[in-house]
Design an enzyme around this catalytic site. Structure first.
Site, short mmCIF file in Angstrom:
data_model
loop_
_atom_site.label_atom_id
_atom_site.label_comp_id
_atom_site.label_asym_id
_atom_site.label_seq_id
_atom_site.Cartn_x
_atom_site.Cartn_y
_atom_site.Cartn_z
N ARG A 1 -19.83 40.44 102.99
CA ARG A 1 -18.90 39.06 102.44
C ARG A 1 -18.89 37.86 103.46
O ARG A 1 -19.16 36.80 102.90
CB ARG A 1 -17.43 39.61 102.25
CG ARG A 1 -17.12 40.50 101.44
CD ARG A 1 -17.13 40.07 99.76
NE ARG A 1 -16.07 39.15 99.64
CZ ARG A 1 -15.94 38.58 98.51
NH1 ARG A 1 -16.68 38.80 97.37
NH2 ARG A 1 -14.97 37.50 98.22
N GLU B 1 -18.91 49.36 91.37
CA GLU B 1 -20.02 48.32 91.05
C GLU B 1 -21.17 49.01 91.44
O GLU B 1 -22.38 48.91 90.55
CB GLU B 1 -19.85 46.86 91.85
CG GLU B 1 -18.79 46.23 91.29
CD GLU B 1 -18.51 44.93 92.42
OE1 GLU B 1 -17.54 44.03 92.01
OE2 GLU B 1 -19.21 44.86 93.25
N ASN C 1 -22.79 29.78 92.55
CA ASN C 1 -22.81 30.30 93.87
C ASN C 1 -23.75 31.23 94.22
O ASN C 1 -23.60 32.06 95.45
CB ASN C 1 -21.51 30.42 94.36
CG ASN C 1 -20.74 31.71 93.70
OD1 ASN C 1 -21.39 32.41 93.00
ND2 ASN C 1 -19.41 32.03 94.01
N HIS D 1 -23.43 37.58 94.59
CA HIS D 1 -22.22 38.44 94.40
C HIS D 1 -22.10 39.40 95.46
O HIS D 1 -23.15 39.92 95.80
CB HIS D 1 -22.10 39.17 92.93
CG HIS D 1 -21.03 40.11 92.99
ND1 HIS D 1 -19.82 39.98 92.63
CD2 HIS D 1 -21.01 41.51 92.97
CE1 HIS D 1 -18.99 41.05 92.65
NE2 HIS D 1 -19.96 42.07 92.93
N TYR E 1 -17.30 41.87 85.63
CA TYR E 1 -16.05 41.05 86.35
C TYR E 1 -14.64 41.26 85.56
O TYR E 1 -13.77 40.44 85.40
CB TYR E 1 -16.71 39.28 85.75
CG TYR E 1 -17.69 39.02 86.70
CD1 TYR E 1 -17.15 38.89 88.17
CD2 TYR E 1 -18.72 38.36 86.38
CE1 TYR E 1 -17.96 38.30 89.05
CE2 TYR E 1 -19.48 37.92 87.40
CZ TYR E 1 -19.35 37.70 88.70
OH TYR E 1 -20.10 37.45 89.81
N LYS F 1 -27.59 36.22 91.62
CA LYS F 1 -27.01 35.93 90.19
C LYS F 1 -28.15 34.92 89.67
O LYS F 1 -29.18 34.58 90.39
CB LYS F 1 -25.84 34.96 90.19
CG LYS F 1 -24.69 35.75 90.69
CD LYS F 1 -23.46 34.97 90.80
CE LYS F 1 -22.32 35.53 91.62
NZ LYS F 1 -21.06 34.49 91.30
N THR G 1 -16.15 31.99 98.40
CA THR G 1 -16.41 31.77 97.01
C THR G 1 -16.91 30.48 96.47
O THR G 1 -17.75 30.13 95.85
CB THR G 1 -15.05 32.28 96.17
OG1 THR G 1 -14.79 33.67 96.70
CG2 THR G 1 -15.53 32.30 94.37
P1 DAT Z 1 -16.30 36.17 94.83
O1 DAT Z 1 -17.94 35.93 94.09
O2 DAT Z 1 -16.46 35.46 95.95
O3 DAT Z 1 -16.07 37.69 94.92
P2 DAT Z 1 -14.34 35.95 92.84
O4 DAT Z 1 -14.37 37.45 92.56
O5 DAT Z 1 -13.12 35.49 92.95
O6 DAT Z 1 -15.44 35.43 93.98
O7 DAT Z 1 -14.87 35.32 91.49
C1 DAT Z 1 -16.12 35.72 91.09
C2 DAT Z 1 -16.97 34.66 90.59
O8 DAT Z 1 -16.27 33.86 89.61
C3 DAT Z 1 -17.40 33.68 91.62
O9 DAT Z 1 -18.38 34.07 92.67
C4 DAT Z 1 -17.55 32.23 90.88
C5 DAT Z 1 -16.71 32.38 89.84
N1 DAT Z 1 -15.43 31.67 90.00
C6 DAT Z 1 -14.54 31.95 90.92
N2 DAT Z 1 -13.59 31.10 90.86
C7 DAT Z 1 -13.99 30.20 89.96
C8 DAT Z 1 -13.47 28.87 89.50
N3 DAT Z 1 -12.33 28.56 89.97
N4 DAT Z 1 -14.13 28.26 88.65
C9 DAT Z 1 -15.27 28.50 88.33
N5 DAT Z 1 -15.84 29.76 88.57
C10 DAT Z 1 -15.17 30.51 89.50
MG MG Z 2 -15.30 39.23 93.47
#
Ligand code: DAT
Ligand code: MG
Length: 237
Positions: free
Chosen positions: A171, A212, A198, A201, A135, A95, A177
């Site tokens: 992963r 994706e 973070n 992705h 997303y 990212k 996450t």
């Molecule tokens: P991942 O990236 O581990 O698959 P996810 O799909 O649940 O996690 O969420 C996508 C992204 O959204 C994640 O990398 C960071 C952001 N995100 C997730 N939870 C969040 C939160 N509580 N507050 C802010 N950003 C968040």
């Molecule tokens: Mg995800």
């Protein structure tokens, strides 16, 4: 063996293997390798001329090791062809925060050193609409708008990695996450601090991986190839 000889043997093994693809023994690697080794004598008459030499010089020894290497080389080539068609692929993106912090090579090297294979890569600048598509399953979440603003705020390094179990293990390499909960040793555990930044992705399952990859890449941008290391990364005993 000289490199010329190596190349000839490799070429001959390859042509034999492709010729044997339709034959029944193709499904049994060792049988195909044995056939290849025997047939190679006919294919490479100059090799056969070495056969029966009684001196114990280097040429003789390297011929012996060459003979022993033939079945193994043919076997490995075939193993690789089988692997290439079965391998799983996942979508991984660095990212904007990971790119801006100079973590591209650090992140790529973790996947590469593990033994996964990079089959597509590009630097992209996704629009907000594109980020929303990426997303889409999070559109009800309160952070969705900010998340899409962030993903479209700068360069993203989009990649496809290939390997056995790469979706699930990718992963694991990435970590939880929320970097506060990611284990040390993972990418997010070692390199990030808060969930909103973070840095990486990774697809979370076979269906999302397929979707994706299709969203970010055209089919012709994915490169199928056999890496030299594969015969040392995969194998059954
Ligand atoms: P991942 O990236 O581990 O698959 P996810 O799909 O649940 O996690 O969420 C996508 C992204 O959204 C994640 O990398 C960071 C952001 N995100 C997730 N939870 C969040 C939160 N509580 N507050 C802010 N950003 C968040
Ligand atoms: Mg995800």
């Amino acid at each position: 063996m000289s490199s010329l000889l190596c190349r000839s043997v490799s070429r001959a093994a390859r042509s034999l293997l492709s010729a044997s693809k339709n034959a029944r023994f193709y499904s049994e690697g060792r049988a195909a390798a044995a056939v290849a080794a025997v047939s190679l004598n006919g294919k490479l008459p100059f090799l056969a001329a070495f056969h029966g030499r009684s001196d114990s010089g280097n040429a003789s020894r390297s011929w012996v090791s060459g003979v022993l290497a033939l079945p193994a080389a043919a076997y490995m080539l075939q193993e690789q062809e089988v692997h290439a068609s079965e391998m799983e692929r996942t979508f991984i993106a660095i990212k904007p925060d990971g790119v801006q912090r100079g973590l591209i090579s650090e992140i790529i090297s973790r996947f590469e050193r593990k033994g996964f294979k990079l089959v597509a890569i590009k630097v992209a600048a996704p629009s907000k609409a594109f980020a929303q598509k990426h997303y889409h399953d999070l559109k009800e979440r309160p952070f969705f708008n900010g998340l899409c603003d962030f993903l479209s705020s700068g360069p993203v390094v989009a990649m496809v990695w290939e390997g056995e179990g790469v979706i699930r293990y990718g992963r694991k390499l990435i970590g939880a996450t929320d970097p506060q909960k990611s284990e040390p040793g993972t990418i997010r555990g070692d390199l990030a601090v808060v969930v909103g930044r973070n840095i990486i992705h990774g697809s979370d399952g076979p269906e999302t991986a397929k979707d994706e990859i299709n969203l970010w890449f055209k089919p012709e941008e994915l490169v199928s190839y056999t890496s030299n290391a594969e015969k040392w990364i995969y194998g059954d005993n």
